[in-house]
Design a protein around this motif. Sequence first.
Motif, PDB file in Angstrom:
ATOM      1  N   ARG A  30       0.861  -1.170   0.000  1.00 29.51           N
ATOM      2  CA  ARG A  30       0.000   0.000   0.000  1.00 29.51           C
ATOM      3  C   ARG A  30       0.897   1.219   0.000  1.00 29.51           C
ATOM      4  O   ARG A  30       1.937   1.241   0.627  1.00 29.51           O
ATOM      5  N   SER A  31       0.451   2.253  -0.687  1.00 33.14           N
ATOM      6  CA  SER A  31       1.224   3.476  -0.680  1.00 33.14           C
ATOM      7  C   SER A  31       0.775   4.338   0.481  1.00 33.14           C
ATOM      8  O   SER A  31      -0.185   4.047   1.165  1.00 33.14           O
ATOM      9  N   SER A  32       1.479   5.440   0.688  1.00 28.23           N
ATOM     10  CA  SER A  32       1.070   6.368   1.725  1.00 28.23           C
ATOM     11  C   SER A  32      -0.143   7.147   1.248  1.00 28.23           C
ATOM     12  O   SER A  32      -0.562   7.048   0.103  1.00 28.23           O
ATOM     13  N   SER A  33      -0.701   7.946   2.114  1.00 23.82           N
ATOM     14  CA  SER A  33      -1.923   8.679   1.787  1.00 23.82           C
ATOM     15  C   SER A  33      -1.726   9.688   0.667  1.00 23.82           C
ATOM     16  O   SER A  33      -2.682  10.104   0.037  1.00 23.82           O
ATOM     17  N   ASP A  34      -0.497  10.090   0.403  1.00 20.66           N
ATOM     18  CA  ASP A  34      -0.285  11.067  -0.669  1.00 20.66           C
ATOM     19  C   ASP A  34      -0.083  10.394  -2.019  1.00 20.66           C
ATOM     20  O   ASP A  34       0.209  11.045  -3.004  1.00 20.66           O
ATOM     21  N   GLY A  35      -0.257   9.078  -2.094  1.00 21.76           N
ATOM     22  CA  GLY A  35      -0.181   8.381  -3.365  1.00 21.76           C
ATOM     23  C   GLY A  35       1.211   7.941  -3.757  1.00 21.76           C
ATOM     24  O   GLY A  35       1.401   7.349  -4.807  1.00 21.76           O
ATOM     25  N   ASN A  36       2.193   8.220  -2.942  1.00 17.28           N
ATOM     26  CA  ASN A  36       3.556   7.827  -3.263  1.00 17.28           C
ATOM     27  C   ASN A  36       3.818   6.408  -2.796  1.00 17.28           C
ATOM     28  O   ASN A  36       3.281   5.961  -1.793  1.00 17.28           O
ATOM     29  N   ILE A  37       4.641   5.703  -3.533  1.00 18.59           N
ATOM     30  CA  ILE A  37       5.033   4.353  -3.152  1.00 18.59           C
ATOM     31  C   ILE A  37       6.477   4.430  -2.689  1.00 18.59           C
ATOM     32  O   ILE A  37       7.311   5.069  -3.317  1.00 18.59           O
ATOM     33  N   TYR A  38       6.763   3.812  -1.572  1.00 16.35           N
ATOM     34  CA  TYR A  38       8.088   3.865  -0.995  1.00 16.35           C
ATOM     35  C   TYR A  38       8.818   2.557  -1.231  1.00 16.35           C
ATOM     36  O   TYR A  38       8.263   1.491  -1.010  1.00 16.35           O
ATOM     37  N   THR A  39      10.066   2.639  -1.691  1.00 17.57           N
ATOM     38  CA  THR A  39      10.878   1.442  -1.885  1.00 17.57           C
ATOM     39  C   THR A  39      12.245   1.657  -1.270  1.00 17.57           C
ATOM     40  O   THR A  39      12.709   2.793  -1.151  1.00 17.57           O
ATOM     41  N   VAL A  89      -7.313  -1.822   4.876  1.00 18.61           N
ATOM     42  CA  VAL A  89      -6.131  -1.039   4.504  1.00 18.61           C
ATOM     43  C   VAL A  89      -6.451   0.208   3.687  1.00 18.61           C
ATOM     44  O   VAL A  89      -5.542   0.891   3.234  1.00 18.61           O
ATOM     45  N   GLY A  90      -7.701   0.530   3.477  1.00 16.28           N
ATOM     46  CA  GLY A  90      -8.027   1.763   2.772  1.00 16.28           C
ATOM     47  C   GLY A  90      -9.160   1.596   1.789  1.00 16.28           C
ATOM     48  O   GLY A  90      -9.966   0.670   1.894  1.00 16.28           O
ATOM     49  N   TRP A  91      -9.205   2.510   0.820  1.00 17.70           N
ATOM     50  CA  TRP A  91     -10.283   2.514  -0.164  1.00 17.70           C
ATOM     51  C   TRP A  91      -9.835   2.012  -1.535  1.00 17.70           C
ATOM     52  O   TRP A  91     -10.651   1.775  -2.393  1.00 17.70           O
ATOM     53  N   GLY A  92      -8.535   1.918  -1.755  1.00 21.68           N
ATOM     54  CA  GLY A  92      -8.032   1.324  -2.990  1.00 21.68           C
ATOM     55  C   GLY A  92      -7.867   2.283  -4.147  1.00 21.68           C
ATOM     56  O   GLY A  92      -7.978   1.873  -5.302  1.00 21.68           O
ATOM     57  N   PHE A  93      -7.607   3.573  -3.878  1.00 17.00           N
ATOM     58  CA  PHE A  93      -7.344   4.515  -4.962  1.00 17.00           C
ATOM     59  C   PHE A  93      -6.395   5.608  -4.492  1.00 17.00           C
ATOM     60  O   PHE A  93      -6.174   5.782  -3.299  1.00 17.00           O
ATOM     61  N   VAL A  94      -5.819   6.316  -5.470  1.00 14.79           N
ATOM     62  CA  VAL A  94      -4.895   7.416  -5.196  1.00 14.79           C
ATOM     63  C   VAL A  94      -5.441   8.679  -5.841  1.00 14.79           C
ATOM     64  O   VAL A  94      -5.804   8.665  -7.021  1.00 14.79           O
ATOM     65  N   VAL A  95      -5.497   9.759  -5.075  1.00 16.59           N
ATOM     66  CA  VAL A  95      -5.915  11.068  -5.577  1.00 16.59           C
ATOM     67  C   VAL A  95      -4.662  11.913  -5.794  1.00 16.59           C
ATOM     68  O   VAL A  95      -3.764  11.927  -4.953  1.00 16.59           O
ATOM     69  N   ARG A  96      -4.599  12.628  -6.910  1.00 20.14           N
ATOM     70  CA  ARG A  96      -3.478  13.522  -7.227  1.00 20.14           C
ATOM     71  C   ARG A  96      -4.020  14.824  -7.781  1.00 20.14           C
ATOM     72  O   ARG A  96      -5.200  14.941  -8.096  1.00 20.14           O
ATOM     73  N   GLY A  97      -3.130  15.774  -7.985  1.00 25.59           N
ATOM     74  CA  GLY A  97      -3.459  17.020  -8.658  1.00 25.59           C
ATOM     75  C   GLY A  97      -4.061  18.075  -7.751  1.00 25.59           C
ATOM     76  O   GLY A  97      -4.199  17.905  -6.552  1.00 25.59           O
TER      77      GLY A  97
END
Length: 170
Positions: A30-39, A89-97
């Motif tokens: 899962r990514s963070s709430s800001d839509g970024n994926i951490y590796t 774990v959340g709602w399953g989408f990423v918001v941007r912009g």
Amino acid sequence: MGPRTTDNASKNEKAAMSGSCVGPAKPRLRSSSDGNIYTRRTASGRSSFSSLTLSSPKSVLKRPVSTEELISPGGPYIKKTFTIVGDAVGWGFVVRGKQPCYIQAVEPFGPAAAAGMKVRQFVISVNGLNVLDLDYRTVSHLIMTGPRTVVMEVMEETDQMGEIKLNNSF
């Protein structure tokens, strides 16, 4: 806030709004709430999924869209409403912009996909609150601090060329 995995369940799982499906040999991330994926980069330079390095995805939009374009009558957009019930774990989408926000990613088998949400839809309202003039961080905050069930209105681009062909066929 760090990454979320199904193995790292916590009270704050609500903050993990989206994710990416990974093959069966790798854990579901899962990514963070800001839509970024951490590796995390290992000494050999390879990526590890127990991550810490920020990776920001490129925008999925085909072109910039203004708020005025979205709300103008007769425009190439249709309004859709989704009721999405978040899972552990959340709602399953990423918001941007910003002004307007859009859907950057949808987890294939997550709650948002099950409700019919798609990438490149523009967010109009969250739980009845107009969010056209807000940035993605504020919209994400509204979703994460609200109820588990989220009602979202979005605008989706129509295929006007397809509609013209259908209307002119005999």
